[in-house]
Motif scaffolding. Sequence first.
Motif, PDB file in Angstrom:
ATOM      1  N   VAL A 102       3.344   5.098   7.056  1.00 60.17           N
ATOM      2  CA  VAL A 102       1.894   5.086   6.908  1.00 60.17           C
ATOM      3  C   VAL A 102       1.483   3.611   6.845  1.00 60.17           C
ATOM      4  N   PRO A 103       0.916   3.074   7.918  1.00 58.79           N
ATOM      5  CA  PRO A 103       0.481   1.677   7.900  1.00 58.79           C
ATOM      6  C   PRO A 103      -0.917   1.540   7.268  1.00 58.79           C
ATOM      7  N   ILE A 104      -1.059   0.518   6.474  1.00 56.41           N
ATOM      8  CA  ILE A 104      -2.362   0.142   5.919  1.00 56.41           C
ATOM      9  C   ILE A 104      -2.626  -1.278   6.392  1.00 56.41           C
ATOM     10  N   PHE A 105      -3.732  -1.465   7.073  1.00 61.35           N
ATOM     11  CA  PHE A 105      -4.094  -2.787   7.589  1.00 61.35           C
ATOM     12  C   PHE A 105      -5.140  -3.396   6.646  1.00 61.35           C
ATOM     13  N   TYR A 106      -4.646  -4.128   5.672  1.00 54.99           N
ATOM     14  CA  TYR A 106      -5.448  -4.665   4.567  1.00 54.99           C
ATOM     15  C   TYR A 106      -5.932  -6.068   4.933  1.00 54.99           C
ATOM     16  N   GLU A 156     -10.990   4.786  -2.288  1.00 57.64           N
ATOM     17  CA  GLU A 156     -10.991   5.658  -1.110  1.00 57.64           C
ATOM     18  C   GLU A 156      -9.736   5.399  -0.259  1.00 57.64           C
ATOM     19  N   LEU A 157      -9.359   4.142  -0.119  1.00 57.54           N
ATOM     20  CA  LEU A 157      -8.146   3.797   0.614  1.00 57.54           C
ATOM     21  C   LEU A 157      -6.920   4.417  -0.057  1.00 57.54           C
ATOM     22  N   VAL A 158      -6.841   4.308  -1.373  1.00 63.47           N
ATOM     23  CA  VAL A 158      -5.702   4.860  -2.113  1.00 63.47           C
ATOM     24  C   VAL A 158      -5.647   6.377  -1.940  1.00 63.47           C
ATOM     25  N   ARG A 159      -6.794   7.034  -1.998  1.00 56.56           N
ATOM     26  CA  ARG A 159      -6.840   8.491  -1.816  1.00 56.56           C
ATOM     27  C   ARG A 159      -6.355   8.874  -0.424  1.00 56.56           C
ATOM     28  N   LYS A 160      -6.860   8.183   0.598  1.00 53.74           N
ATOM     29  CA  LYS A 160      -6.455   8.492   1.973  1.00 53.74           C
ATOM     30  C   LYS A 160      -4.970   8.211   2.205  1.00 53.74           C
ATOM     31  N   ALA A 161      -4.496   7.088   1.687  1.00 49.12           N
ATOM     32  CA  ALA A 161      -3.087   6.730   1.851  1.00 49.12           C
ATOM     33  C   ALA A 161      -2.192   7.732   1.123  1.00 49.12           C
ATOM     34  N   SER A 167       1.318  14.320   2.972  1.00 53.52           N
ATOM     35  CA  SER A 167       1.409  15.123   4.192  1.00 53.52           C
ATOM     36  C   SER A 167       2.724  14.833   4.917  1.00 53.52           C
ATOM     37  N   LYS A 168       3.082  13.557   5.038  1.00 50.88           N
ATOM     38  CA  LYS A 168       4.344  13.166   5.689  1.00 50.88           C
ATOM     39  C   LYS A 168       5.534  13.715   4.902  1.00 50.88           C
ATOM     40  N   SER A 173       9.974  17.645   4.435  1.00 48.94           N
ATOM     41  CA  SER A 173      10.676  18.688   3.690  1.00 48.94           C
ATOM     42  C   SER A 173      10.697  20.015   4.448  1.00 48.94           C
ATOM     43  N   SER A 174       9.735  20.191   5.368  1.00 50.09           N
ATOM     44  CA  SER A 174       9.669  21.421   6.156  1.00 50.09           C
ATOM     45  C   SER A 174      10.569  21.372   7.383  1.00 50.09           C
TER      46      SER A 174
END
Length: 175
Positions: A102-106, A156-161, A167-168, A173-174
């Motif tokens: 999960v990339p975050i472009f800060y 908001e960034l923390v929530r999305k990340a 999800s990943k 695990s699935s």
Amino acid sequence: MGLHAKILHNVAGPACDVFINYRTVDTRRSVVRLLYNHLTQQGCKPFLDVENLRLGDRLLDTIDKAIRGCSVGVAVFSPRFCDSYYCLHELSLIMESKKPIVPIFYDVKPSQLRIVDSRILMSCSQKDLRRFDFAIEEAKCIVGLPFDSSKDDCSELVRKASNAVMSKLHEESSA
């Protein structure tokens, strides 16, 4: 947990679900700490160097083991990310291990990611530089979360990340 079990657990090192790759001077006191705390509250086991490294640990051995053992990587790209050998090494290992990331472009655009620091260019082997360049180019091609600290909301960034990481992890695990 008995004393013997605790000692064995500490020798083996804490297992982690998520490895957080970031440049300390740019993001540790902001998004990285918040992300670590949020993931922990979600029941995740994130690896954050300041939380998981202990006195006497062999730095690269411990970090490499955490990356190989994690299920997902988070790369928090920031303006000085590519100036750090450690950031580039960690990113390369995550990419080489084919971990979901999960990339975050800060405060940086993907197109701005490149090695320009002469200390990195002069101190690394050609093999390391190729690894680093490849990892950066691969990471640029992954859809990530953009963030502009002058106008965007960190929570908001923390929530999305966190949602993306969870999800990943669920996908892993699935599988």
